[in-house]
Structures are given as C-alpha cells and as structure tokens.
Enzyme design. Structure first.
Site, PDB file in Angstrom:
ATOM      1  N   GLN A   6      -6.299   1.841  -6.858  1.00  0.00           N
ATOM      2  CA  GLN A   6      -7.443   0.980  -6.529  1.00  0.00           C
ATOM      3  C   GLN A   6      -8.761   1.756  -6.643  1.00  0.00           C
ATOM      4  OE1 GLN A   6      -7.680  -1.364  -2.677  1.00  0.00           O
ATOM      5  NE2 GLN A   6      -7.141  -2.927  -4.195  1.00  0.00           N
ATOM      6  N   PHE A   7      -8.758   2.952  -6.174  1.00  0.00           N
ATOM      7  CA  PHE A   7      -9.850   3.906  -6.407  1.00  0.00           C
ATOM      8  C   PHE A   7      -9.196   5.246  -6.735  1.00  0.00           C
ATOM      9  CE2 PHE A   7     -11.967   0.641  -4.062  1.00  0.00           C
ATOM     10  CZ  PHE A   7     -13.305   0.682  -4.454  1.00  0.00           C
ATOM     11  N   ALA A   8      -9.810   5.988  -7.658  1.00  0.00           N
ATOM     12  CA  ALA A   8      -9.224   7.282  -8.051  1.00  0.00           C
ATOM     13  C   ALA A   8      -8.990   8.169  -6.830  1.00  0.00           C
ATOM     14  CB  ALA A   8     -10.146   7.987  -9.037  1.00  0.00           C
ATOM     15  N   ASP A   9      -9.829   8.002  -5.811  1.00  0.00           N
ATOM     16  CA  ASP A   9      -9.718   8.808  -4.588  1.00  0.00           C
ATOM     17  C   ASP A   9      -8.314   8.714  -3.975  1.00  0.00           C
ATOM     18  OD1 ASP A   9     -12.988   9.034  -3.704  1.00  0.00           O
ATOM     19  OD2 ASP A   9     -12.375   7.381  -4.994  1.00  0.00           O
ATOM     20  N   PHE A  10      -7.680   7.551  -4.126  1.00  0.00           N
ATOM     21  CA  PHE A  10      -6.398   7.344  -3.451  1.00  0.00           C
ATOM     22  C   PHE A  10      -5.229   7.995  -4.188  1.00  0.00           C
ATOM     23  CE2 PHE A  10      -8.815   3.404  -2.044  1.00  0.00           C
ATOM     24  CZ  PHE A  10      -9.363   4.080  -0.966  1.00  0.00           C
ATOM     25  N   LEU A  23       0.860  -1.197   0.000  1.00  0.00           N
ATOM     26  CA  LEU A  23       0.000   0.000   0.000  1.00  0.00           C
ATOM     27  C   LEU A  23       0.890   1.239   0.000  1.00  0.00           C
ATOM     28  CD1 LEU A  23      -2.729  -0.982   2.631  1.00  0.00           C
ATOM     29  CD2 LEU A  23      -2.653  -1.420   0.194  1.00  0.00           C
ATOM     30  N   HIS A  61     -14.709   6.875  -1.861  1.00  0.00           N
ATOM     31  CA  HIS A  61     -14.638   5.832  -2.882  1.00  0.00           C
ATOM     32  C   HIS A  61     -15.472   6.210  -4.102  1.00  0.00           C
ATOM     33  CE1 HIS A  61     -13.102   3.380   0.427  1.00  0.00           C
ATOM     34  NE2 HIS A  61     -12.674   2.515  -0.469  1.00  0.00           N
ATOM     35  N   GLU A 121       0.987   4.255  -2.741  1.00  0.00           N
ATOM     36  CA  GLU A 121       0.685   4.870  -4.035  1.00  0.00           C
ATOM     37  C   GLU A 121       1.814   5.772  -4.517  1.00  0.00           C
ATOM     38  OE1 GLU A 121      -1.352   4.468  -1.547  1.00  0.00           O
ATOM     39  OE2 GLU A 121      -3.101   3.418  -2.359  1.00  0.00           O
TER      40      GLU A 121
END
Ligand SMILES: Cc1ncc(C[n+]2csc(CCOP(=O)(O)OP(=O)(O)O)c2C)c(N)n1
Length: 662
Positions: free
Chosen positions: A423-427, A399, A468, A401
């Site tokens: 994994q999600f654009a949010d991250f 984990l 998310h 990014e």
C-alpha cells in the site's frame, strides 16, 4: 502405545514401517559422520520421525510440502536419492544446491519439496500461495507446512494461518510440539493450553494428536487432507512429540530433565511400531534384520561417492543469482515515444495501462494487495480491475505483508505470476524478510525462480510524514537476486511494469506518488516493454551531468529549463538493480562533472555506490569530484516546509554552482 490399524492393508502397514525406519537409520549414520568431522551440522529428528513419515505417506507425491530442519523423513519419504542428499549435506556441487546451502535449506521441484530458509515462520505462507494455485485451478490437492512449537510465536505463523482461513485455502499446518525451542521450554513460549486451540482464533478446524504414533499421524493427515480438499479449507494439526537429542548436535541436552528422556524413550516411534507389528504377526525378527540390512547397504553405498571439492567459478556464482528471462517477442520501446503518435497520459495511467494489458496478456497473473479490489487501491490504480478480471485474480488481502509476499512465492512455485501492491513502500518493512531472504535468494539456492513483482508507492512531497513518504529503494539495491526499477515517465511506468511482470525474477517496482497525477507524457497504446537495466538519456549536454531517477529526473529538467545557459546532460537510470554502467560511463565522459541526484537520504543511498564505481572505473574522465545531492540524513518530516528543506531538490542549485566553480 495403542495402534489402531483401521482399514489399513498389511502392505500399507509395512510401507509405513519402512518410511519410518529409513530416516532413523540415515540419522544414525549422520551422527557417526558428524563425529568423524565429515559433515558440519546436523539437526536431529530422532524421536519425531513418525510425523514426517505419516505426513509424507498420506499425501499425493505432487503436493507441495514445506518442511523444516527436523524433517528428514519428508525428503526420504519422497524417495529423493540418498547419495544426492549426502552430497547436499556435505556441501558438494552435486547436491541440490551447488554447495550453496546447508542441511535442509533447499528444495526440489521434482519432489515438490520447498525447503526452509533459516528463518522460522516464512515458509508457512508459501504453502498458502501453493494452495491458492491449487484452488484457482480446481485441483484436488492440498499443501502442507511445518512449524515447531517455538516457531508458532513468530508473526509469520499468525499471518499464514489467518490468510489461509480468510482465503479458504487447502493447507494443512502441522505443528511438531517437541516441548522445547532451542532450549526454551514451551511454558516460556506460549500461554494457551494446547497449540491446537489456536485454530479456534482463526476460524479453523484443528486437532492435537500423538505425534509418535505413526498410524495416528497417517490416519489423521489422510482424513484432514480429504477435508481440506473437499471443504476447501485449512486445518491445524498439533503433533505431540519429543526431541531425543539436542537442538543440534553441538548444543547438548543439559537443559532438559533426564526423566523426560526416560519417559519419552518408552514412546519411541520406531521401536513401539516395530514391536506392535511383530506382536501382530506382521513382522518377525528375520524380516526386521533383512530390512535393516537392506537399508544399511543403501546408506553405505550412498556415502561412498562424496569427496569432490568444488572449484569456484565466479562467473557462474554471479550468473546463478538470477533466473534467465525466457525469450519473448514483445515490442521493446527503448526511447521516449513520439508525442505525435502516442497519446498523452498521466503517470498513474501509464501504470494502470501496463497492469491492465499485462492482465490481458497473461491469464496466470494474479493481483494481490490491501483494498485493491472493489475499492481500487489506495491510489485507485486498480479501479475497475475487479469488474474486468474477477475476484479470483484481483484479490483483497488481509493486513499481512509478509504472508502475501510469501504467498506470491508459493504461487510462483506453481507457475503463477503475481503483482503485489504494497500500500505504501514504507510497509515493505513488515514483509522485508520474505523479500530479501526468500524471494531474492531462492534461485541462487536451488534454482527455483521467484517470478513476482512488488509495486512500491514511494517518495515524499505530499506532507505524509516519516512512515508514508520514505525512499527505501537502497534497502533493496544491496540485495543480490532482486531487481529494482524506478520509472520517471508515464511511458516507462508502463513499459517497466510490463517488463517486470514478464521477468522471471523478483522485481521491486518503485512508483513515485507525487508523479502519479502531476506528470503527463506520451504513452504508446500497444503492449510493450521497457528493458530493465537500460538507462534513458533525457538531455544531451556538455557542462554538467546529472545522473538521477524518479522525481530527480523532473527536478533536474526543471533546473535545466530555468538555466538554459548551462548545458546539462541528464541521465534517467530507470533501473537501480541492475545499473546501466555503460550509460553512466558515457555520461561521465560527456561532461567530466557529475552530480548524483536522488530523493533518498545521502548516507548509503545508491548515489554512494555509483560514485564509488565512477571513482574506480572513470577516474581519468573526471574534471571534478563526483558530487552527491541527496535528501537530509533525517527521517522525512511531516510539515511541508520541513519536508521541502529535507528534499535533495532544496540543495540542487547550490550543488550545481559548487561543481561549476570547481
Ligand atoms: C526467526 C528465527 N529466529 C531464531 C532462529 C534460531 N533458531 C533456530 S531453531 C530455533 C528453535 C526452534 O524451535 P521450534 O520451532 O520449537 O522447533 P524445533 O527446533 O524444536 O524443532 C531457534 C530459536 C531462527 N532460525 N529463526
């Protein structure tokens, strides 16, 4: 200071002296130039030169180094021409960055040096990417990245070391512990006894050495390099040293106790080594004078050619933000494929097929992301990829990014391409710096392309709440150097992904999660691309233009289907950076009434930018004000009713009515 010459030949010992002395003399000259106002800023490495000189001497010339602001010795140790370096520091067009970068913030492929961005920390993960490339090619090489002791407090330090350890990458992380950050002493920076001890936490070998002793540094790095290559593992080296001048020349040294300067001046790396060489009959006064004279002459003649002012060329400035895309002979599908000839597939299959075929087409393409290997990714897009393409190319990541985006740039330095699944654009927030500062700007800064793709599963409609479901594409459309694409159909999902992978620039590829399994359409089976920067006319009409993308395209077509009495002109932008201004103009011309529709929130959304452009360039074509229909200026809520109310679609019909009535 005790020097142990081990098995080093006289020649090596003298070469090390030259590599050590030269940057000291260059620096002394720089300080004079600074006082004369001929350079603007200088970060001195006086007192720390043995580290750069030892490291650069211990590496092969084609092993990448990621130096920082005090590592002049790396640049001179790689024999970069001094006159070009001077031109660089003076902001000349003939330096290494066309006058676009300051001090040591540049790189040179020829010299395998990737200079820093201002931010401390992100360069460390680039070394991971480079080392991964070495590993994949089974080359006997390792990469080196530097950090100050202050920089070790950054999250990027942790991510890069952890990633290197987990992936068994041949990287040497060198900490130059000079006791102070800008002014902050080490005691206010960390609580471990020795930074080398941090190696234990990462499962990494480490050592603390005297960074002022050139032979210790050279011998250690030489041995560590062999270890990293042989064992295919990283290593942490903490070099104890001291900065004999201020953080930068304007900042002074008041905050440092005078005794420290006294103490460390006795350990000066240049004079101690010089004395030892002389005491051991390897140097004598005349020879020292001769070498210094030689260096002085080189330095003086290098400065003499530096006074050309830059005449700005706006076209060139804009053009250089992006790397040129190499010519290729891939089929371009610019319009919706024929449903008669192309099988119908779901949106998610379009993405998957593009990725699969790109992996087949390009064997230098690496996939990276959390849970993408055996598990197949959070949305199962990469299911089966591990079995087909193997674990070297389909890589689960820890984990981290920021480190993965950084590693993707390191891979690009070595000619690999990568697709990272966020994994999600949010991250993307935790990889933001790497995206907007490292990936986006590197080509403009020194001509290095950052050929990577970041897949961004985005959007709401699934009741996943504020972290998310965000639409964050506009965070990136504001960043020159990036490309942003956002398909709405399965065919474009495939074609745009293939195009993004072929592109030599960093591309953010937004894929709407709701579309994954809810939308189907014809997808040609062969490998093809959809050109980036070209919008698609979804529906030709005469009453109202809806300019949109992603889920908005489906909202608009549903509304048009429900209201056949209104003639809608629907344009799917497909690319948000660059925008297809020609297609936008044609849309405005067609109806004179325009709605800009997006799921992103209103304020600062791309709709505002397009609206401004239409106002400036198509004013005479308009019959009504340009209207934006966007989601509420709130975070995206979890509860489905709240989420529905949040969405732009909830206000689309009323916007159409308002515009029709104008
Ligand atoms: C992320 C980030 N935060 C703050 C700064 C401002 N800054 C530049 S150098 C520096 C001190 C760095 O200390 P250290 O890492 O020990 O390296 P040194 O300058 O001592 O060689 C600071 C705070 C920066 N460049 N990047």
């Amino acid at each position: 200071m005790f020097f142990d010459r081990k098995d080093f030949s006289d020649q090596i010992l003298l070469d090390l002296y030259r590599t050590l002395l030269f940057p000291r003399m260059v620096e002394e000259k720089m300080l004079v130039l600074l006082r004369q106002g001929r350079i603007s800023k200088w970060f001195s490495g006086i007192g720390q030169e043995a580290i750069s000189a030892g490291v650069v001497s211990a590496l092969a010339p084609d092993e990448w180094i990621m130096p920082l602001h005090r590592n002049l010795g790396i640049f001179t140790g790689r024999q970069m021409p001094l006159n070009k370096l001077f031109l660089q520091w003076q902001g000349s067009e003939e330096g290494y960055s066309n006058g676009r970068e300051r001090s040591f913030h540049f790189g040179s492929r020829e010299h395998h040096i990737c200079g820093m961005i201002s931010h401390l920390g992100p360069q460390l993960a680039l070394a991971d990417g480079v080392a991964l490339a070495y590993k994949l090619r089974h080359e006997n090489k390792c990469a080196v990245a530097f950090s100050g002791e202050g920089g070790t407090s950054e999250g990027d330090f942790h991510e890069a070391l952890n990633l290197a350890a987990v992936w068994d990458l041949p990287v040497i992380f060198v900490i130059e512990n000079n006791g102070y950050g800008l002014s902050t002493p080490a005691i206010e920076q960390f609580r471990c006894n020795r930074l080398a001890d941090k190696g234990i936490g990462y499962g990494m070998e480490s050592v603390q050495i005297d960074g002022n002793n050139i032979l210790d540094v050279y011998d250690t790095i030489r041995g560590v390099r062999e270890y990293c290559i042989r064992e295919q593992k990283p290593y942490l080296v903490e070099c104890m040293t001291f900065r004999m001048r201020g953080h930068e020349e304007a900042s002074g040294t008041k905050y440092i106790p005078a005794e420290l300067f006294e103490e460390w001046s006795k350990k000066d790396p240049v004079s101690c080594y010089e004395t030892w060489l002389a005491d051991n009959g390897l140097l004598f006064e005349e020879k020292i004078k001769e070498i210094r004279y030689e260096f002085r002459t080189i330095i003086e003649s290098a400065i003499a050619v530096t006074e050309n002012p830059i005449i700005p060329d706006t076209e060139k400035e804009l053009r250089d933000m992006y790397a040129e895309i190499p010519r290729h002979d891939v089929i371009t599908e610019s319009h919706s494929p024929d449903p008669e000839t192309a099988p119908s597939k779901r949106f998610i299959e379009g993405i998957r097929e593009g990725l699969w075929q790109s992996m087949e087409e390009q064997d230098n393409l690496i996939l990276m992301g959390q849970d993408i290997a055996a598990y197949g990714g959070a949305f199962k897009i990469t299911e089966g990829f591990l079995e087909k393409f193997g674990k070297e190319r389909v890589r689960n990541t820890p984990l981290c990014e920021s480190a993965i985006v950084g590693a993707s740039l390191g891979l690009a330095l070595e000619g690999y391409k990568s697709v990272m699944e966020m994994q999600f654009a949010d991250f993307a927030t935790v990889g933001f710096n790497q995206i907007v500062n490292n990936l986006a700007k590197i080509h403009y800064r020194w001509g290095q392309s950052a050929s990577t793709v970041i897949r961004m599963p985005t959007g709401g409609g699934v009741g996943a709440g504020p972290f998310h479901s965000q639409s964050n594409e506009a965070w990136f459309t504001n960043v020159p150097g990036l490309k942003v694409v956002y398909p709405s159909t399965p065919a474009d999902a495939k074609g745009l992904l293939n195009a993004a992978i072929l592109d030599t620039n960093p591309v953010l590829y937004f894929e709407h999660k709701v579309l994954y399994r809810s939308i189907s359409g014809p997808v040609p089976e062969h490998y093809y691309i959809t050109e980036i920067g070209k919008a698609n006319l979804v529906r030709n009409g005469t009453d109202i233009s809806i300019i949109t993308y992603g889920a908005g395209v489906h909202w608009a077509t549903a509304l048009a289907d429900q209201n056949p009495e209104i003639s809608f002109h629907i344009l799917d932008l497909r690319s948000l950076l660059p925008l297809d201004y020609e297609a936008i103009r044609e849309s405005v011309q067609k109806t004179g009434k325009v709605i800009l529709l997006h799921e992103d929130t209103l304020t600062g959304g791309i709709g505002g930018e397009i609206s401004a452009w239409i106002g400036e360039h198509c004013f005479e074509l308009l019959d009504a004000p340009v209207m934006r229909c966007a989601s509420l200026d709130t975070a995206i809520p979890f509860n489905l009713q709240l989420e529905k109310n949040f969405m732009a679609n909830a206000r689309l019909w009323e916007t159409v009515e308002k515009l029709l009535a104008y």
